[in-house]
Design a protein around this motif. Sequence first.
Motif, PDB file in Angstrom:
ATOM      1  N   LEU A   1       9.644   5.423   8.036  1.00 52.39           N
ATOM      2  CA  LEU A   1       8.609   6.459   8.124  1.00 52.39           C
ATOM      3  C   LEU A   1       7.760   6.461   6.854  1.00 52.39           C
ATOM      4  O   LEU A   1       8.285   6.216   5.760  1.00 52.39           O
ATOM      5  N   ALA A   2       6.476   6.741   7.027  1.00 54.76           N
ATOM      6  CA  ALA A   2       5.612   6.960   5.861  1.00 54.76           C
ATOM      7  C   ALA A   2       5.488   8.454   5.630  1.00 54.76           C
ATOM      8  O   ALA A   2       5.392   9.239   6.583  1.00 54.76           O
ATOM      9  N   LEU A   3       5.489   8.846   4.367  1.00 54.22           N
ATOM     10  CA  LEU A   3       5.153  10.230   4.031  1.00 54.22           C
ATOM     11  C   LEU A   3       3.651  10.242   3.757  1.00 54.22           C
ATOM     12  O   LEU A   3       3.183   9.648   2.779  1.00 54.22           O
ATOM     13  N   ALA A   4       2.904  10.860   4.670  1.00 52.08           N
ATOM     14  CA  ALA A   4       1.442  10.835   4.612  1.00 52.08           C
ATOM     15  C   ALA A   4       0.927  12.129   4.002  1.00 52.08           C
ATOM     16  O   ALA A   4       1.385  13.219   4.364  1.00 52.08           O
ATOM     17  N   VAL A   5      -0.035  11.992   3.081  1.00 52.90           N
ATOM     18  CA  VAL A   5      -0.646  13.156   2.434  1.00 52.90           C
ATOM     19  C   VAL A   5      -2.157  13.051   2.583  1.00 52.90           C
ATOM     20  O   VAL A   5      -2.750  12.001   2.302  1.00 52.90           O
ATOM     21  N   ASP A   6      -2.792  14.134   3.036  1.00 49.13           N
ATOM     22  CA  ASP A   6      -4.249  14.184   3.112  1.00 49.13           C
ATOM     23  C   ASP A   6      -4.743  15.349   2.260  1.00 49.13           C
ATOM     24  O   ASP A   6      -4.458  16.512   2.564  1.00 49.13           O
ATOM     25  N   PHE A   7      -5.495  15.007   1.197  1.00 48.01           N
ATOM     26  CA  PHE A   7      -5.982  16.048   0.293  1.00 48.01           C
ATOM     27  C   PHE A   7      -7.488  16.203   0.448  1.00 48.01           C
ATOM     28  O   PHE A   7      -8.255  15.248   0.274  1.00 48.01           O
TER      29      PHE A   7
ATOM     30  N   ALA B   1       0.620  17.341   4.677  1.00 49.23           N
ATOM     31  CA  ALA B   1       1.547  16.212   4.604  1.00 49.23           C
ATOM     32  C   ALA B   1       2.373  16.176   5.881  1.00 49.23           C
ATOM     33  O   ALA B   1       2.560  17.209   6.556  1.00 49.23           O
ATOM     34  N   ALA B   2       2.851  14.986   6.235  1.00 50.46           N
ATOM     35  CA  ALA B   2       3.696  14.811   7.418  1.00 50.46           C
ATOM     36  C   ALA B   2       4.404  13.473   7.313  1.00 50.46           C
ATOM     37  O   ALA B   2       4.020  12.610   6.520  1.00 50.46           O
ATOM     38  N   LEU B   3       5.439  13.310   8.125  1.00 54.43           N
ATOM     39  CA  LEU B   3       6.095  12.010   8.270  1.00 54.43           C
ATOM     40  C   LEU B   3       5.505  11.303   9.488  1.00 54.43           C
ATOM     41  O   LEU B   3       5.312  11.938  10.538  1.00 54.43           O
ATOM     42  N   VAL B   4       5.226  10.020   9.353  1.00 57.62           N
ATOM     43  CA  VAL B   4       4.552   9.264  10.418  1.00 57.62           C
ATOM     44  C   VAL B   4       5.303   7.957  10.634  1.00 57.62           C
ATOM     45  O   VAL B   4       5.607   7.238   9.678  1.00 57.62           O
TER      46      VAL B   4
ATOM     47  N   ARG C   1       2.811   7.762  15.022  1.00 61.05           N
ATOM     48  CA  ARG C   1       3.144   9.067  15.606  1.00 61.05           C
ATOM     49  C   ARG C   1       3.760   9.975  14.547  1.00 61.05           C
ATOM     50  O   ARG C   1       4.644   9.549  13.790  1.00 61.05           O
ATOM     51  N   LEU C   2       3.324  11.240  14.548  1.00 59.90           N
ATOM     52  CA  LEU C   2       3.896  12.201  13.612  1.00 59.90           C
ATOM     53  C   LEU C   2       5.288  12.623  14.069  1.00 59.90           C
ATOM     54  O   LEU C   2       5.537  12.815  15.275  1.00 59.90           O
ATOM     55  N   VAL C   3       6.197  12.760  13.107  1.00 60.79           N
ATOM     56  CA  VAL C   3       7.525  13.297  13.402  1.00 60.79           C
ATOM     57  C   VAL C   3       7.374  14.786  13.698  1.00 60.79           C
ATOM     58  O   VAL C   3       6.744  15.512  12.916  1.00 60.79           O
ATOM     59  N   PRO C   4       7.902  15.244  14.827  1.00 58.60           N
ATOM     60  CA  PRO C   4       7.745  16.665  15.196  1.00 58.60           C
ATOM     61  C   PRO C   4       8.196  17.596  14.066  1.00 58.60           C
ATOM     62  O   PRO C   4       9.204  17.337  13.401  1.00 58.60           O
ATOM     63  N   ASP C   5       7.429  18.646  13.857  1.00 57.41           N
ATOM     64  CA  ASP C   5       7.743  19.684  12.858  1.00 57.41           C
ATOM     65  C   ASP C   5       7.718  19.192  11.409  1.00 57.41           C
ATOM     66  O   ASP C   5       8.174  19.903  10.515  1.00 57.41           O
TER      67      ASP C   5
ATOM     68  N   PRO D   1      -6.473  12.066   9.818  1.00 61.63           N
ATOM     69  CA  PRO D   1      -6.354  11.789   8.375  1.00 61.63           C
ATOM     70  C   PRO D   1      -4.916  11.508   7.939  1.00 61.63           C
ATOM     71  O   PRO D   1      -4.686  10.684   7.045  1.00 61.63           O
ATOM     72  N   LEU D   2      -3.944  12.170   8.575  1.00 60.56           N
ATOM     73  CA  LEU D   2      -2.541  11.901   8.222  1.00 60.56           C
ATOM     74  C   LEU D   2      -2.100  10.533   8.737  1.00 60.56           C
ATOM     75  O   LEU D   2      -1.383   9.798   8.049  1.00 60.56           O
ATOM     76  N   ILE D   3      -2.527  10.180   9.939  1.00 64.89           N
ATOM     77  CA  ILE D   3      -2.205   8.851  10.463  1.00 64.89           C
ATOM     78  C   ILE D   3      -2.824   7.776   9.564  1.00 64.89           C
ATOM     79  O   ILE D   3      -2.201   6.752   9.265  1.00 64.89           O
ATOM     80  N   GLY D   4      -4.039   8.056   9.095  1.00 61.98           N
ATOM     81  CA  GLY D   4      -4.690   7.116   8.181  1.00 61.98           C
ATOM     82  C   GLY D   4      -3.938   6.977   6.868  1.00 61.98           C
ATOM     83  O   GLY D   4      -3.773   5.869   6.345  1.00 61.98           O
ATOM     84  N   ALA D   5      -3.498   8.099   6.329  1.00 63.64           N
ATOM     85  CA  ALA D   5      -2.719   8.046   5.083  1.00 63.64           C
ATOM     86  C   ALA D   5      -1.442   7.233   5.309  1.00 63.64           C
ATOM     87  O   ALA D   5      -1.025   6.444   4.452  1.00 63.64           O
ATOM     88  N   ALA D   6      -0.823   7.411   6.476  1.00 64.14           N
ATOM     89  CA  ALA D   6       0.377   6.631   6.798  1.00 64.14           C
ATOM     90  C   ALA D   6       0.053   5.148   6.947  1.00 64.14           C
ATOM     91  O   ALA D   6       0.874   4.280   6.624  1.00 64.14           O
ATOM     92  N   ALA D   7      -1.154   4.838   7.412  1.00 66.70           N
ATOM     93  CA  ALA D   7      -1.553   3.431   7.557  1.00 66.70           C
ATOM     94  C   ALA D   7      -1.577   2.721   6.209  1.00 66.70           C
ATOM     95  O   ALA D   7      -1.383   1.500   6.145  1.00 66.70           O
ATOM     96  N   LEU D   8      -1.804   3.464   5.131  1.00 67.94           N
ATOM     97  CA  LEU D   8      -1.789   2.849   3.797  1.00 67.94           C
ATOM     98  C   LEU D   8      -0.424   2.226   3.501  1.00 67.94           C
ATOM     99  O   LEU D   8      -0.314   1.294   2.704  1.00 67.94           O
ATOM    100  N   ILE D   9       0.617   2.739   4.157  1.00 67.53           N
ATOM    101  CA  ILE D   9       1.972   2.186   4.013  1.00 67.53           C
ATOM    102  C   ILE D   9       2.286   1.217   5.152  1.00 67.53           C
ATOM    103  O   ILE D   9       2.597   0.054   4.933  1.00 67.53           O
ATOM    104  N   HIS D  10       2.145   1.706   6.386  1.00 73.76           N
ATOM    105  CA  HIS D  10       2.560   0.873   7.524  1.00 73.76           C
ATOM    106  C   HIS D  10       1.634  -0.323   7.758  1.00 73.76           C
ATOM    107  O   HIS D  10       2.033  -1.296   8.388  1.00 73.76           O
ATOM    108  N   ARG D  11       0.386  -0.225   7.318  1.00 72.94           N
ATOM    109  CA  ARG D  11      -0.579  -1.322   7.504  1.00 72.94           C
ATOM    110  C   ARG D  11      -1.081  -1.818   6.140  1.00 72.94           C
ATOM    111  O   ARG D  11      -2.245  -2.228   6.003  1.00 72.94           O
TER     112      ARG D  11
END
Lengths: 329, 329
Positions: B16-22, B29-32, B37-41, B313-323
């Motif tokens: 999982l990526a820890l995604a942060v959008d400022f 922030a969320a886990l992706v 896909r965002l982790v629920p809750d 924006p959170l999925i994009g932040a996660a893409a910095l890790i996953h992609r």
Amino acid sequence: MSIRLLVYRCRVLTPLALAVDFGGTKVEAALVDSDGRLVPDSRHRRPTGRTASVADLESSVGDVVRAAASALPEGAEIVGVGIGCAGPIDRRRGLVSPLNVPDWRDYPLRDFIASVVGAGEGGLGLDIPVTLEMDGVAITMAEHWVGAAQGVDNVMGMVISTGIGGGLIVDGRVITGPTGNAGHIGHVEVGDIVGEDTFGNASALEAMASGPHTVAWARTQGFAGTTGEELAAAYAAGDPIARDAIARTGQAVGRAIASATALLDLELVAIGGGFSHSTPDLFDRMREVIDHHYFPFVRKVRIVPSALSSEGPLIGAAALIHRATLLPA
Amino acid sequence: MSIRLLVYRCRVLTPLALAVDFGGTKVEAALVDSDGRLVPDSRHRRPTGRTASVADLESSVGDVVRAAASALPEGAEIVGVGIGCAGPIDRRRGLVSPLNVPDWRDYPLRDFIASVVGAGEGGLGLDIPVTLEMDGVAITMAEHWVGAAQGVDNVMGMVISTGIGGGLIVDGRVITGPTGNAGHIGHVEVGDIVGEDTFGNASALEAMASGPHTVAWARTQGFAGTTGEELAAAYAAGDPIARDAIARTGQAVGRAIASATALLDLELVAIGGGFSHSTPDLFDRMREVIDHHYFPFVRKVRIVPSALSSEGPLIGAAALIHRATLLPA
């Protein structure tokens, strides 16, 4: 051929690119070595122009290509043909539609030159790659290779002349775009300064700041000359209209560079072309726009004159072969 | 740990990526997961804003990062932190200077978040990469990954909202620029249409076409509302001033897209952000500019709405890790 012979051969034959530069007034070809130097007496030129027929153009292109190839020195071999051509082009299919050559629309220049150098009837019998890109892309590769942009990874090359063209190197790689037309900086809009119409777009940089458009604007203010050279001479003599014209054009180019830098975070812009030599003050007017920009990352961009001679477009065409690894796959 | 155990562990833990959008009004922030896909809750939000102190901002960022991390499901692990932040930024040093957060100038956001998740005192004890890029870059990677730009190699992502931002993918690779600020399409100039002043540049796209600037222009024409939502409602009701305002803004955006395409030979522009949802007609006004352009390679560019939800924006932040392989080295 044995492996031993192959190794021997690779070590002794000097690899040369056959470089072709096709523009609206002339076509040139030359042999260029892997250090970006032209082989003496290999450079040849023929006219092109708006009124040339397809047969005329093919004759001119074929002549310069064969003449350059015939200058091959002993101990050297031609390893590829690089063609820089006025845009727009279609890089995938090797087609060209130079704006100032109306008879060529989607003309297969790459295949034509391949037939001139190739193994078919009447060809030179060479089995080598033939690469076509826009001339602005080629000249930017030349600046990066042996010119003003050596060692810089984020570069825009520009030519200010009859038109305004360019090319891009981003993160150390050449940006051609999928069709081969990336780098058309002359067709980026500039705000506030209203110019004459180019292809229906009065806000395009080229419509304000090319040599002929700068002269045309000066004439609306009372300037009596008709050429860029006359405008440069008037500027040198302190003529106030020439001064305003250079200031206006420098500001327009500076604003287009600011836009391109906002979009691409450029580090350096290298500018050549006949009209860019009008006066060094032209560069100062561009830099004033950049120096007053609100973003520090835009202010960082350096604007420098091209470090290439008139050989630049041919060196750039050769870079398509000798520096092919910088191009997209 | 033995090799056997290591292999076992790699196979069962979901990365999982820890995604942060400022941004200027909030931080999330969320886990992706590696499918975007965002982790629920796991999604958490705190306010930011112009009046927040550095301590307030650090408290908000720390809170959402820790809250997101605490949602880690069993059988999963956090493999990296991706941060998308409002620009300008300094990607090499991990510093941010969001225009709408005056107290942060060259603020070390990357190092601060690294300290929140890291092994030092008070940290979460994770030894993982922390990557910072501009929010426009992140959202463009999200469009390319799971949104409207899947499978397209030459893309500009845009957000039309309080401001206008963007990001670029060229030849399948993300363009960050050396400082991290490539993609500032809101600060590309547009000709002819004179707008209100943004940072001293009345010709910048953002100064004409952002939500607030569009409303401000409509008010100069007699519109009584004060928000983008009111303007959209007036447009839907057939109000002629709202119609003119949308046409003017669509034309300005279309012209900036034409400039960017002349420079980069783009294939697709994906546009999101609150004001972009005002009416589908806004996209038609942009497309009219492109459809009438004189260059076929400019006319080819497609303009489509973002296919992302507010999670973009959170999925994009996660893409910095996953992609991460799409980013420059």
